[in-house]
Design an enzyme around this catalytic site. Structure first.
Site, mmCIF file in Angstrom:
data_model
loop_
_atom_site.group_PDB
_atom_site.id
_atom_site.type_symbol
_atom_site.label_atom_id
_atom_site.label_comp_id
_atom_site.label_asym_id
_atom_site.label_seq_id
_atom_site.Cartn_x
_atom_site.Cartn_y
_atom_site.Cartn_z
ATOM 1 N N ASN A 150 39.888 28.844 40.380
ATOM 2 C CA ASN A 150 40.288 30.244 40.496
ATOM 3 C C ASN A 150 39.280 31.217 39.881
ATOM 4 O O ASN A 150 39.240 32.377 40.250
ATOM 5 C CB ASN A 150 41.672 30.467 39.878
ATOM 6 N N SER A 198 50.572 29.185 46.960
ATOM 7 C CA SER A 198 51.275 30.399 46.545
ATOM 8 C C SER A 198 51.001 31.517 47.544
ATOM 9 O O SER A 198 49.838 31.815 47.842
ATOM 10 C CB SER A 198 50.770 30.784 45.156
ATOM 11 N N CYS A 323 40.476 37.446 26.786
ATOM 12 C CA CYS A 323 40.846 38.469 25.793
ATOM 13 C C CYS A 323 42.104 39.216 26.175
ATOM 14 O O CYS A 323 42.915 39.541 25.325
ATOM 15 C CB CYS A 323 39.716 39.474 25.625
HETATM 16 C C1 LIG Z 1 44.504 27.832 40.773
HETATM 17 C C2 LIG Z 1 45.804 28.490 40.472
HETATM 18 N N1 LIG Z 1 46.884 27.751 40.235
HETATM 19 C C3 LIG Z 1 48.083 28.290 39.972
HETATM 20 C C4 LIG Z 1 48.253 29.648 39.927
HETATM 21 C C5 LIG Z 1 49.604 30.222 39.648
HETATM 22 O O1 LIG Z 1 50.162 30.746 40.824
HETATM 23 P P1 LIG Z 1 51.387 31.769 40.794
HETATM 24 O O2 LIG Z 1 50.833 33.080 40.344
HETATM 25 O O3 LIG Z 1 51.872 31.844 42.207
HETATM 26 O O4 LIG Z 1 52.405 31.215 39.881
HETATM 27 C C6 LIG Z 1 47.147 30.486 40.139
HETATM 28 C C7 LIG Z 1 47.280 31.950 40.048
HETATM 29 O O5 LIG Z 1 46.340 32.650 39.725
HETATM 30 C C8 LIG Z 1 45.889 29.891 40.439
HETATM 31 O O6 LIG Z 1 44.814 30.626 40.674
#
Ligand SMILES: Cc1ncc(COP(=O)(O)O)c(C=O)c1O
Length: 398
Positions: A150, A198, A323
């Site tokens: 992410n 998601s 932060c």
């Molecule tokens: C790689 C990853 N996993 C899990 C999540 C969590 O997803 P949600 O915001 O739908 O709970 C995120 C959200 O930024 C993510 O980027």
């Protein structure tokens, strides 16, 4: 405003909104009600399940609707852990740069006596299938490796890891929250046993997600109550959000090749522009990354100041630093790829989509270049670098 934070969340697509509206307005029935009015919602729910399944390459009864990525990750990991426990297998393999939805779930399992191996990540932001193979033991009950990171957008060799896990008979889960709707996924061909996604990361609404669980694995309940989701996830279904998710996913998957080609071209223009800033470096592999992800570290910069000044210029971006979440620690992702602390603090993540124009990209390049110069001129840390009192980490390059 230029919104360059699509990894945080995306705008709801018009198609998704239009698909949702009838279920927010007139078709508000409960999908569990037996009368025809409720059954309209049930039908929409099951159609959405079919749509999600078709685009993931699985069966509809392998799709469980959840509230989003975090819930799906939790349920997947706990499912495998409880199964493992029954067979005296309490070892789990993951990576050091997973999302906290995975890492914190694993930390909790560690307190319950599970042994967790977090694989090191190469400096290019990729974990290899051979690392997974070497780490698997007789008591391993789960391998969980994210599809794409992410923060730095690097794409993992999911099919190869899937092959290794299948060969070794270990359950394989992937957190595909950043990949779903942006990269082609086929869970059967890629030997994925469980997958999380998601809706709000691919132009669907917030508060809806999917956990795919291969037939034969019984999901462990996190929420007990009614018989929704094959009895595995209680609670009245969020029909409008689920319909919106399926609609957005279908639209994205139908256009995945053209959208990602266009986005990647813009991404490369942005990377080339930012690389001209002296003492800067791209985080993660240059090519094997999400089409919309650009992540940089700049020497002599505080990520937060950079974000605030970009905000003044109407640019929404994000920093890898934690932060904002109340901790002064730099991002665990940047540390995992070997960035030193002082450089990891100076990070910037820009996540774009196919709606960007070349002009938007050039505005970002100009703004970031300008803000970095201003911040460096004010920074005693930068002065030390210039005066040779501290060593540079990156090449000047220009
Ligand atoms: C790689 C990853 N996993 C899990 C999540 C969590 O997803 P949600 O915001 O739908 O709970 C995120 C959200 O930024 C993510 O980027």
């Amino acid at each position: 405003m230029i919104y360059a934070d699509n990894a945080a969340t995306t705008m709801l697509s018009k198609t998704a909104l239009n698909a949702m509206l009838p279920y927010l307005e007139k078709n508000f029935g409960n999908a569990s009600s037996l009368y025809a009015f409720g059954q309209k919602s049930k039908e929409a729910l099951e159609e959405s399940r079919e749509t999600m399944a078709k685009n993931l390459g699985c069966r509809a009864d392998e799709i469980y609707f959840t509230s989003g990525g975090s819930e799906s990750d939790n349920q997947a990991i706990i499912t495998a852990a409880r199964l493992g426990e029954k067979n005296n297998k309490k070892h789990i393999i993951s990576t050091a740069f997973e999302h906290h939805a995975v890492l914190h779930t694993l930390e909790n399992l560690k307190k319950q006596g599970f042994e967790i191996t977090l694989l090191d990540v190469h400096s290019n932001g990729i974990v290899s299938a051979s690392q997974v193979r070497d780490a698997i033991r007789d008591d391993t009950c789960l391998v969980t490796v994210m599809y794409a990171n992410n923060e730095i957008g690097t794409i993992q060799p999911i099919s190869e890891i899937g092959n290794v896990c299948r060969e070794k008979g270990v359950i394989f889960h992937t957190d595909a929250v950043q990949a779903a709707g942006h990269l082609k996924i086929n869970v059967k061909e890629q030997n994925i046993d469980m997958l999380s996604l998601s809706a709000h990361k691919f132009n669907g609404p917030k508060g809806a997600g999917v956990l795919y669980v291969k037939k034969g694995i019984r999901p462990e309940n996190l929420i007990f109550g009614g018989a929704q989701e094959h009895g595995k996830r209680a609670g009245t279904e969020n029909v409008p959000a689920i319909v919106g998710m399926a609609s957005a996913f279908n639209e994205n998957c139908n256009n995945i090749e053209s959208n990602s080609a266009k986005t990647a071209e813009l991404r490369d223009r942005l990377i080339e522009g930012l690389e001209k800033i002296p003492y800067s470096e791209l985080n993660g592999d240059r090519h094997n990354r999400l089409p919309g992800n650009v992540s940089f570290c700049f020497e002599g910069i505080e990520g937060e100041s950079l974000l605030l000044l970009l905000d003044d210029k109407g640019i929404c971006a994000s920093s890898g630093s934690a932060c904002t979440s109340g901790s002064l620690d730099p991002s665990h992702v940047l540390l995992a790829i070997g960035r030193p602390h002082e450089v990891a603090h100076g990070s910037l993540r820009l996540t774009i989509d196919d709606k960007f124009s070349e002009k938007d990209i050039d505005t970002i390049i100009e703004s970031v270049t300008d803000v970095i110069e201003r911040l460096r001129n004010m920074s005693p840390f930068w002065r030390d670098l210039v005066n040779g009192k501290r060593p540079h980490v990156f090449e000047k390059r220009r």
